[in-house]
Design an enzyme around this catalytic site. Structure first.
Site, PDB file in Angstrom:
ATOM      1  N   SER A   1      -3.777  14.634  -2.524  1.00 16.17           N
ATOM      2  CA  SER A   1      -3.440  16.038  -2.771  1.00 16.17           C
ATOM      3  C   SER A   1      -2.359  16.312  -3.808  1.00 16.17           C
ATOM      4  O   SER A   1      -2.114  17.472  -4.140  1.00 16.17           O
ATOM      5  CB  SER A   1      -3.035  16.713  -1.466  1.00 16.17           C
ATOM      6  OG  SER A   1      -4.186  17.042  -0.740  1.00 16.17           O
TER       7      SER A   1
ATOM      8  N   LYS B   1       5.674  23.301  -2.296  1.00 16.35           N
ATOM      9  CA  LYS B   1       4.456  23.502  -1.502  1.00 16.35           C
ATOM     10  C   LYS B   1       4.827  24.140  -0.161  1.00 16.35           C
ATOM     11  O   LYS B   1       5.890  23.842   0.404  1.00 16.35           O
ATOM     12  CB  LYS B   1       3.772  22.145  -1.298  1.00 16.35           C
ATOM     13  CG  LYS B   1       2.383  22.215  -0.709  1.00 16.35           C
ATOM     14  CD  LYS B   1       1.740  20.823  -0.679  1.00 16.35           C
ATOM     15  CE  LYS B   1       0.330  20.849  -0.103  1.00 16.35           C
ATOM     16  NZ  LYS B   1      -0.304  19.516  -0.122  1.00 16.35           N
TER      17      LYS B   1
ATOM     18  N   SER C   1      -4.866  19.352  -2.070  1.00 18.59           N
ATOM     19  CA  SER C   1      -4.432  20.598  -1.475  1.00 18.59           C
ATOM     20  C   SER C   1      -3.209  21.213  -2.142  1.00 18.59           C
ATOM     21  O   SER C   1      -2.905  22.373  -1.893  1.00 18.59           O
ATOM     22  CB  SER C   1      -4.129  20.361   0.003  1.00 18.59           C
ATOM     23  OG  SER C   1      -3.064  19.425   0.141  1.00 18.59           O
TER      24      SER C   1
HETATM   25  N1  GLN Z   1      -8.568  16.044  -0.106  1.00 18.20           N
HETATM   26  C1  GLN Z   1      -8.091  15.238   0.960  1.00 18.20           C
HETATM   27  C2  GLN Z   1      -8.404  15.858   2.273  1.00 18.20           C
HETATM   28  O1  GLN Z   1      -9.008  16.875   2.287  1.00 18.20           O
HETATM   29  C3  GLN Z   1      -6.641  14.931   0.799  1.00 18.20           C
HETATM   30  C4  GLN Z   1      -5.755  15.948   1.355  1.00 18.20           C
HETATM   31  C5  GLN Z   1      -4.306  15.604   1.142  1.00 18.20           C
HETATM   32  O2  GLN Z   1      -3.986  14.657   0.431  1.00 18.20           O
HETATM   33  N2  GLN Z   1      -3.447  16.355   1.781  1.00 18.20           N
HETATM   34  O3  GLN Z   1      -8.079  15.354   3.302  1.00 18.20           O
END
Ligand code: GLN
Length: 477
Positions: free
Chosen positions: A179, A80, A155
């Site tokens: 994410s 990532k 994400s």
């Molecule tokens: N979807 C969640 C957010 O928008 C989680 C994001 C993540 O785990 N980095 O904060």
């Protein structure tokens, strides 16, 4: 025969040792697939050139050490874009860090390099890991390989798409509120959010420091375990990392008591997905495990608490991106102009929204009403789970309320935040959680993968791996 890029880590490692093919051939298969498919999927922001020295070193190690070589030796992985690899750009999916080159290796990268793993490229993500679809990337959305009109989740959507489309053998992502697990569910992969502190965050571009963990996205539970074991451990560079055995050891039961909070599933869960979840539970019951009804009433407040605490941490973590110290800079008339111009042009809309929200909930007069309340809710939630683990070995629910949605479908931020309804709790409590594929639902003639989510007590990753493997077996995978 399966194409080399379609192998799992365990299969590729075995075949490399049996000299069925070379490290170079495995790399070439992944690199060719990535070059062919990436223009359509946008999974990778950058595909790295082959590191000939690293490939040769991995081959030599397998040739000389044989089965003593780490299983990750010679395996091409995707990273990532918020995990630092020395000398490579790490942009966190943002314009702000478009040209930022890492000056050191993240601890996880250092460990993987020591194991002989290879890095295929850096993967697309929602800006600074904020989102559930990878549509908030400054570099365009990633497409779901199962249906390219749909999102791969986020994400860590780039990492998920790269592995699901067989461009990389496995990948690392980061998980602050889901994410890793949510994109794993949407692309048919296994995703693990380790216990908070199990994996070093040194060299991870911070989003919410008390919630963030790096973890694997892989094709099988076995692969997720291999990657997890390679990256976990105490790290002097991250004081929040925990030693092995910090929490009371639990023996892994032969047959599990699976706690199911059915009251959480009454509203807002897609009917087909719910049916698949119930069928998966029945299969586990048939395999001899026990289903127990549990109540987790505080879970109703988890998402609200998450969307107060997380932006608070985001606003402080991103304060360092001010146009002076790192990355994107626009000069104005005054120092204040420098900050304003750099930050408003460097950050995307969702990032700005969260910085504003976070600054608000931390400001004098509001910190008591919002931040401290949310922090108290977090503690109560943790106690509620600890209590549940007196009755159940593990807690189960679906990873997401619905299968992967269409690109552009959740343009309303609140509807996007609801994607995290099941996953955010594990980040608030710090407990480890695993998403495992539980089948498919059909939408517009396409088979869309869905995931089953398990939460275990702190440091009980092994429990997750054993039950996750049981789920794979019960599905005949
Ligand atoms: N979807 C969640 C957010 O928008 C989680 C994001 C993540 O785990 N980095 O904060």
């Amino acid at each position: 025969m399966t194409k080399l890029n379609e192998l799992t880590i365990a299969e590729a490692a075995r075949a490399l040792r049996a000299r069925e093919f070379t490290v170079q051939a495995l790399w070439d298969a992944c690199a060719a697939a990535a070059a062919a498919r990436n223009p359509e999927l946008n999974a990778f922001l950058e595909i790295f050139d082959a590191d000939d020295a690293a490939i040769a070193a991995a081959q030599k190690r397998i040739d000389t050490d044989g089965s003593a070589a780490p299983l990750l030796c010679g395996i091409p992985l995707a990273m990532k874009d918020n995990i630092l690899i020395e000398g490579k750009i790490a942009s966190a999916g943002s314009r702000m860090l478009e040209n930022y080159r890492a000056t050191y290796d993240a601890t996880v990268v250092k460990k993987l390099k020591e194991a002989g793993a290879l890095f295929l490229g850096r993967t697309n993500m929602d800006e600074f890991a904020m989102g559930s679809s990878t549509e908030h990337s400054a570099y365009g959305p990633t497409k779901n390989p199962h249906d390219t009109h749909r999102v791969p989740g986020g994400s860590s959507g780039g990492s998920a798409a790269a592995v699901a489309a067989h461009l990389a053998i496995a990948a690392l992502g980061s998980d602050t509120g889901g994410s890793i697990r949510q994109p794993a569910a949407h692309t048919g992969l296994v995703g693990l959010k380790p216990t908070y502190g199990a994996v070093s965050r040194s060299g991870l571009i911070a989003m919410g420091s008390s919630l963030d963990q790096i973890g694997p996205l892989a094709k099988t539970v076995e692969d997720a375990r291999l990657l997890y074991e390679a990256i976990a451990g105490r790290d002097p560079l991250d004081a929040t990392t925990i030693p092995a055995g910090l929490y009371p050891a639990r023996s892994i039961p032969e047959k599990f008591r699976i706690g199911v909070p059915r009251h959480l599933l009454e509203k807002g869960v897609d009917a087909d997905l719910r049916a698949a979840f119930d069928a998966s539970l029945e299969r586990l019951k048939d395999a001899g495990h026990t289903l127990i009804d549990i109540e987790l009433p505080m879970s109703a407040y988890a998402l609200a608490a998450y969307y107060v605490l997380m932006p608070a941490e985001v606003s402080t973590n991103l304060a360092r991106l001010d146009g002076i110290r790192y990355g994107h800079a626009v000069r104005g008339e005054t120092l204040l102009d420098d900050y304003l111009l750099s930050r408003t042009s460097g950050f995307g809309k969702e990032t700005l929204r969260r910085i504003l929200l976070g600054t608000f909930v931390l400001s004098s007069g509001y910190i008591d009403a919002y931040y401290y309340k949310a922090d108290a809710a977090r503690r109560v939630l943790r106690r509620e789970y600890e209590k549940a683990f007196g009755k159940a070995d593990i807690v189960a629910f679906p990873t997401t309320p619905s299968p992967a949605f269409a690109l552009g479908e959740k343009s309303d931020p609140l509807s996007m935040y609801l994607e995290d309804i099941f996953t955010a709790t594990a980040n608030l409590t710090g407990m480890p959680a695993l998403s495992v594929p539980m089948g498919f639902v059909e939408r517009a003639g396409k088979q869309l993968p869905i995931g089953m989510h398990f939460t275990a007590p702190n440091q009980a990753e092994d429990t997750l791996f054993v039950l996750g493997t049981a789920v794979e077996k019960a599905r005949g995978a």
